[in-house]
Design a protein around this motif. Structure first.
Motif, PDB file in Angstrom:
ATOM      1  N   THR A 200       0.822  -1.206   0.000  1.00 11.14           N
ATOM      2  CA  THR A 200       0.000   0.000   0.000  1.00 11.14           C
ATOM      3  C   THR A 200       0.858   1.258   0.000  1.00 11.14           C
ATOM      4  N   LEU A 201       1.955   1.243   0.763  1.00  9.24           N
ATOM      5  CA  LEU A 201       2.834   2.412   0.806  1.00  9.24           C
ATOM      6  C   LEU A 201       3.517   2.633  -0.535  1.00  9.24           C
ATOM      7  N   ALA A 202       3.819   1.549  -1.249  1.00  8.76           N
ATOM      8  CA  ALA A 202       4.413   1.688  -2.575  1.00  8.76           C
ATOM      9  C   ALA A 202       3.451   2.389  -3.522  1.00  8.76           C
ATOM     10  N   VAL A 203       2.181   1.994  -3.464  1.00  8.89           N
ATOM     11  CA  VAL A 203       1.179   2.625  -4.322  1.00  8.89           C
ATOM     12  C   VAL A 203       0.989   4.087  -3.937  1.00  8.89           C
ATOM     13  N   ASP A 204       0.932   4.369  -2.644  1.00  4.21           N
ATOM     14  CA  ASP A 204       0.782   5.752  -2.190  1.00  4.21           C
ATOM     15  C   ASP A 204       1.930   6.625  -2.688  1.00  4.21           C
ATOM     16  N   LEU A 205       3.154   6.116  -2.578  1.00  8.48           N
ATOM     17  CA  LEU A 205       4.306   6.896  -2.997  1.00  8.48           C
ATOM     18  C   LEU A 205       4.333   7.060  -4.506  1.00  8.48           C
ATOM     19  N   ALA A 206       3.961   6.005  -5.249  1.00  9.96           N
ATOM     20  CA  ALA A 206       3.916   6.095  -6.704  1.00  9.96           C
ATOM     21  C   ALA A 206       2.933   7.170  -7.145  1.00  9.96           C
ATOM     22  N   GLU A 207       1.777   7.231  -6.501  1.00  9.68           N
ATOM     23  CA  GLU A 207       0.790   8.246  -6.839  1.00  9.68           C
ATOM     24  C   GLU A 207       1.301   9.642  -6.509  1.00  9.68           C
ATOM     25  N   GLU A 208       1.968   9.760  -5.377  1.00 11.86           N
ATOM     26  CA  GLU A 208       2.516  11.057  -4.979  1.00 11.86           C
ATOM     27  C   GLU A 208       3.593  11.528  -5.953  1.00 11.86           C
ATOM     28  N   ALA A 209       4.424  10.607  -6.417  1.00 19.15           N
ATOM     29  CA  ALA A 209       5.542  10.962  -7.287  1.00 19.15           C
ATOM     30  C   ALA A 209       5.148  11.101  -8.744  1.00 19.15           C
ATOM     31  N   GLY A 210       3.991  10.562  -9.131  1.00 19.35           N
ATOM     32  CA  GLY A 210       3.631  10.528 -10.546  1.00 19.35           C
ATOM     33  C   GLY A 210       4.319   9.400 -11.273  1.00 19.35           C
ATOM     34  N   LEU A 211       4.584   8.317 -10.541  1.00 17.08           N
ATOM     35  CA  LEU A 211       5.277   7.149 -11.060  1.00 17.08           C
ATOM     36  C   LEU A 211       4.253   6.118 -11.528  1.00 17.08           C
ATOM     37  N   THR A 212       4.523   5.459 -12.624  1.00 17.15           N
ATOM     38  CA  THR A 212       3.684   4.350 -13.070  1.00 17.15           C
ATOM     39  C   THR A 212       4.160   3.074 -12.378  1.00 17.15           C
TER      40      THR A 212
END
Length: 304
Positions: A252-264
């Protein structure tokens, strides 16, 4: 420096060797194991001894890449120009193991201040387990990953796990190493590294890129064996990589950080199926044109 693999004598047991399945066949034979040894990273200005910053358990090989990649993804350096010299040293042990990397920072680059509440000791399985809190490792990248316009074809993503596995020489021998591969958006392999630790393999790839003056790694895909964890998303962000793909699940934290960073963020990439957990606009044909805005979007779909 130690070897990537080591030969050991093992006892191999086969159950059900007889016609009735009751016999047990026992043989002694050599087997190849993935090597795991500690690596100490020392860092500071030139002149005098430099203090240790961290000890990580890793597979020997590409140790300078590992050290430089770790320093970059932890926000201690920003580019290759921040490092004056980096060399593999024998350390204080006998016999010499060459399990120390000594990094001299360029003049004017501040040495890291080791906060007692932020333990840098890491293991081969987790890159951030010793940190005091998630906030302590949410390092801000100097690269705007969200603005990267690259797109990737689904067929290219589907081809990456096999492309990674076919080039894992040490894994083919031991079955015990993770891999990280840096690919172009067209699926061309640029760099591959193996290690007992997922985060180490990624640091080795990023460290190679730093030493080659390739940062930011815009327009690239980072493919990893295993799961997509928080620290792997952070490392991709710190290197300017817009797409992170993994053969297993994200956290879940990986997804949260990806969304914050604009990472796919792509997970469960196995054969022709995969899930997109963030940044679906970069995967061709998965988002209607009207919705393909340069922002990270949560992916849809169930676990394969």
């Amino acid at each position: 420096m130690g070897r990537v693999t080591q030969r050991r004598t093992i006892v191999r047991v086969t159950v059900g060797a007889g016609d009735d399945g009751s016999e047990v066949d026992v043989k002694r034979s050599p087997d190849s194991l993935a090597a795991e040894e500690p690596l100490e990273i020392r860092i500071g200005p030139g002149g005098g001894a430099r203090p240790p910053l961290t000890v990580t358990m890793r597979t020997p090989g590409d140790d300078l890449d590992l050290a430089i990649g770790f320093l970059l993804t932890e926000g201690i350096i920003r580019h290759s120009g921040d490092v004056q010299t980096a060399q593999l040293c024998a350390g204080d042990q006998e016999p010499n193991t060459y399990n120390v990397v000594d990094v001299v920072l360029s003049p004017g680059v501040p040495a890291p201040v080791v906060d007692p509440s932020r333990n840098f000791f890491t293991t081969s399985s987790c890159g951030v387990c010793g940190k005091a809190s998630i906030d302590a490792v949410r390092t801000r990248s100097h690269f705007d990953v969200a603005a990267d316009p690259v797109t990737v074809a689904p067929a290219v993503l589907a081809s990456l796990p096999d492309a990674l596995r076919h080039r894992q020489r040490a894994f083919a021998t031991t079955g015990g190493l993770h891999a990280a591969g840096l690919f172009t958006a067209a699926g061309e392999l640029v760099c591959l590294r193996e290690d007992v630790g997922r985060h180490n393999a990624v640091d080795k790839v990023i460290g190679w890129a730093v030493r080659q003056n390739r940062l930011p790694l815009a327009g690239h895909v980072l493919m990893v064996s295993g799961r997509a964890s928080f620290e792997l998303c952070q490392k991709a962000w710190m290197a300017g990589i817009p797409v992170l793909a993994a053969v297993s699940a994200p956290s879940t934290l990986a997804v949260d950080l990806a969304e914050e960073a604009g990472l796919t963020l792509v997970g469960f990439l196995r054969g022709p199926t995969f899930n997109i957990y963030a940044g679906a606009q970069r995967v061709d044909g998965t988002v209607p044109a009207a919705e393909a805005l340069p922002v990270a979007l949560p992916g849809q779909g169930s676990r394969p």
